[in-house]
Write a protein that holds these residues in place. Sequence first.
Motif, PDB file in Angstrom:
ATOM      1  N   PRO A 109      69.909  50.516  44.962  1.00  0.00           N
ATOM      2  CA  PRO A 109      68.502  50.630  44.519  1.00  0.00           C
ATOM      3  C   PRO A 109      67.756  49.301  44.547  1.00  0.00           C
ATOM      4  CG  PRO A 109      70.019  50.950  42.668  1.00  0.00           C
ATOM      5  CD  PRO A 109      70.840  50.998  43.916  1.00  0.00           C
ATOM      6  N   LEU A 110      68.484  48.178  44.448  1.00  0.00           N
ATOM      7  CA  LEU A 110      67.817  46.875  44.482  1.00  0.00           C
ATOM      8  C   LEU A 110      67.294  46.512  45.871  1.00  0.00           C
ATOM      9  CD1 LEU A 110      69.976  44.611  42.118  1.00  0.00           C
ATOM     10  CD2 LEU A 110      67.680  45.495  41.730  1.00  0.00           C
ATOM     11  N   ILE A 111      67.624  47.330  46.874  1.00  0.00           N
ATOM     12  CA  ILE A 111      67.043  47.110  48.202  1.00  0.00           C
ATOM     13  C   ILE A 111      65.517  47.176  48.138  1.00  0.00           C
ATOM     14  CG2 ILE A 111      66.862  48.081  50.539  1.00  0.00           C
ATOM     15  CD1 ILE A 111      69.734  49.022  50.296  1.00  0.00           C
ATOM     16  N   VAL A 112      65.013  47.916  47.162  1.00  0.00           N
ATOM     17  CA  VAL A 112      63.565  48.067  47.009  1.00  0.00           C
ATOM     18  C   VAL A 112      62.870  46.717  46.918  1.00  0.00           C
ATOM     19  CG1 VAL A 112      61.724  48.959  45.524  1.00  0.00           C
ATOM     20  CG2 VAL A 112      63.788  50.317  45.908  1.00  0.00           C
ATOM     21  N   VAL A 113      63.459  45.787  46.206  1.00  0.00           N
ATOM     22  CA  VAL A 113      62.822  44.487  45.993  1.00  0.00           C
ATOM     23  C   VAL A 113      63.435  43.398  46.868  1.00  0.00           C
ATOM     24  CG1 VAL A 113      62.007  44.973  43.679  1.00  0.00           C
ATOM     25  CG2 VAL A 113      64.334  44.108  43.981  1.00  0.00           C
ATOM     26  N   ASN A 114      64.154  43.796  47.893  1.00  0.00           N
ATOM     27  CA  ASN A 114      64.712  42.812  48.823  1.00  0.00           C
ATOM     28  C   ASN A 114      63.570  42.087  49.530  1.00  0.00           C
ATOM     29  OD1 ASN A 114      65.922  41.550  51.163  1.00  0.00           O
ATOM     30  ND2 ASN A 114      67.721  42.823  50.790  1.00  0.00           N
ATOM     31  N   CYS A 115      63.577  40.768  49.456  1.00  0.00           N
ATOM     32  CA  CYS A 115      62.462  39.990  50.001  1.00  0.00           C
ATOM     33  C   CYS A 115      62.352  40.108  51.521  1.00  0.00           C
ATOM     34  CB  CYS A 115      62.593  38.522  49.598  1.00  0.00           C
ATOM     35  SG  CYS A 115      64.207  37.803  49.934  1.00  0.00           S
ATOM     36  N   ILE A 116      63.438  40.486  52.199  1.00  0.00           N
ATOM     37  CA  ILE A 116      63.361  40.671  53.651  1.00  0.00           C
ATOM     38  C   ILE A 116      62.440  41.844  53.969  1.00  0.00           C
ATOM     39  CG2 ILE A 116      64.671  41.139  55.748  1.00  0.00           C
ATOM     40  CD1 ILE A 116      67.140  40.051  54.319  1.00  0.00           C
ATOM     41  N   ILE A 117      62.631  42.957  53.266  1.00  0.00           N
ATOM     42  CA  ILE A 117      61.865  44.167  53.551  1.00  0.00           C
ATOM     43  C   ILE A 117      60.393  43.969  53.217  1.00  0.00           C
ATOM     44  CG2 ILE A 117      61.586  46.600  52.973  1.00  0.00           C
ATOM     45  CD1 ILE A 117      64.590  46.717  52.494  1.00  0.00           C
ATOM     46  N   LEU A 118      60.112  43.484  52.024  1.00  0.00           N
ATOM     47  CA  LEU A 118      58.716  43.266  51.636  1.00  0.00           C
ATOM     48  C   LEU A 118      58.075  42.179  52.489  1.00  0.00           C
ATOM     49  CD1 LEU A 118      59.015  43.489  47.736  1.00  0.00           C
ATOM     50  CD2 LEU A 118      58.168  45.222  49.326  1.00  0.00           C
ATOM     51  N   GLY A 119      58.865  41.172  52.859  1.00  0.00           N
ATOM     52  CA  GLY A 119      58.334  40.097  53.698  1.00  0.00           C
ATOM     53  C   GLY A 119      57.939  40.587  55.073  1.00  0.00           C
ATOM     54  N   ARG A 120      58.782  41.423  55.699  1.00  0.00           N
ATOM     55  CA  ARG A 120      58.443  41.948  57.024  1.00  0.00           C
ATOM     56  C   ARG A 120      57.269  42.915  56.946  1.00  0.00           C
ATOM     57  NH1 ARG A 120      59.417  38.153  59.695  1.00  0.00           N
ATOM     58  NH2 ARG A 120      58.804  39.403  61.492  1.00  0.00           N
ATOM     59  N   ALA A 121      57.198  43.687  55.862  1.00  0.00           N
ATOM     60  CA  ALA A 121      56.067  44.599  55.696  1.00  0.00           C
ATOM     61  C   ALA A 121      54.762  43.831  55.617  1.00  0.00           C
ATOM     62  CB  ALA A 121      56.267  45.441  54.439  1.00  0.00           C
ATOM     63  N   GLU A 122      54.766  42.734  54.858  1.00  0.00           N
ATOM     64  CA  GLU A 122      53.550  41.949  54.656  1.00  0.00           C
ATOM     65  C   GLU A 122      53.199  41.114  55.877  1.00  0.00           C
ATOM     66  OE1 GLU A 122      50.277  39.897  53.177  1.00  0.00           O
ATOM     67  OE2 GLU A 122      51.218  41.774  52.556  1.00  0.00           O
ATOM     68  N   SER A 123      54.193  40.451  56.461  1.00  0.00           N
ATOM     69  CA  SER A 123      53.901  39.479  57.516  1.00  0.00           C
ATOM     70  C   SER A 123      53.821  40.097  58.907  1.00  0.00           C
ATOM     71  CB  SER A 123      54.955  38.369  57.517  1.00  0.00           C
ATOM     72  OG  SER A 123      56.229  38.900  57.851  1.00  0.00           O
ATOM     73  N   TYR A 124      54.430  41.270  59.126  1.00  0.00           N
ATOM     74  CA  TYR A 124      54.435  41.826  60.495  1.00  0.00           C
ATOM     75  C   TYR A 124      53.945  43.265  60.570  1.00  0.00           C
ATOM     76  CZ  TYR A 124      55.696  42.297  65.354  1.00  0.00           C
ATOM     77  OH  TYR A 124      55.621  42.474  66.706  1.00  0.00           O
ATOM     78  N   ALA A 125      54.609  44.191  59.856  1.00  0.00           N
ATOM     79  CA  ALA A 125      54.301  45.614  60.022  1.00  0.00           C
ATOM     80  C   ALA A 125      52.858  45.949  59.654  1.00  0.00           C
ATOM     81  CB  ALA A 125      55.260  46.456  59.184  1.00  0.00           C
ATOM     82  N   SER A 126      52.313  45.273  58.660  1.00  0.00           N
ATOM     83  CA  SER A 126      50.947  45.570  58.221  1.00  0.00           C
ATOM     84  C   SER A 126      49.895  45.029  59.172  1.00  0.00           C
ATOM     85  CB  SER A 126      50.707  44.978  56.825  1.00  0.00           C
ATOM     86  OG  SER A 126      50.812  43.566  56.849  1.00  0.00           O
ATOM     87  N   LYS A 127      50.309  44.297  60.210  1.00  0.00           N
ATOM     88  CA  LYS A 127      49.351  43.684  61.131  1.00  0.00           C
ATOM     89  C   LYS A 127      49.594  44.050  62.589  1.00  0.00           C
ATOM     90  CE  LYS A 127      48.946  39.608  58.131  1.00  0.00           C
ATOM     91  NZ  LYS A 127      49.913  40.090  57.112  1.00  0.00           N
TER      92      LYS A 127
END
Length: 248
Positions: A109-127
């Motif tokens: 469940p801690l995968i939710v706050v894994n900085c890799i996932i949120l980081g890629r979402a913010e820096s790449y997938a959202s753009k």
Amino acid sequence: MAKESLGGQCVERLQNGIIKENPTLILMLGMCPTLAVTTSAMNGLGMGLSTTIVLVMSNMMISLLRKVIPDGVRMPAFIVVVASFVTMIQFLMEGFTSDLYESLGLYIPLIVVNCIILGRAESYASKNPVIPSIFDGIGMGLGFTCGLTAIGIFREILGAGQIFGAQILPLAEDGKFGYTPITIFVLAPGAFFVLATLVAIMNIVRDRAEKKGKPLPAAQGCLAGDCASCHNSSCGGHLYSSEKKNES
């Protein structure tokens, strides 16, 4: 030409995640699961693959919704998307790989706050468009999986003489000659020793590539802590960096 350009972009995303910006050995992200669950190669592989699936699915969904999600609720929306996929993976692992699920425990469940996932979402997938975002998730996920599995293999061999649970080094029994496990490598300090060794090897590879005239590009942007190269105007680090630059 468009297809060739898209294909090249996808290949570049794979290389970026596995080699250039490997989350474990280059960017040093996701250190909590890296150090905690890699007591065996199977644990490292299981955590890496589960994170990869979440990365790919969340990157795809966030890229699809990138023009719909308002900037003001961007991060909460990303967390909801990631948490949904993590919950699905958690239920599937609990139902079909119960032993691995119990071994990984709270770290699923801690995968939710894994900085890799949120980081890629913010820096790449959202753009970026969907297909490159998917390959970005695959590349980063495979890089993370390779790092965790390598650490798990080293720790399992040195700490138990095994690989993926199979005994490859005969243990010393009843005074007979054999391998004596180095217990420290299945404990917390062993994770730091193995990680440091692998990072040193990666640095040697990068140095040799530079000497041959084929340097690996240095990581830039939020995930590398390089605020000067970050173009995210809503990032606190970017604003702080700009203020320091103006003061100087």
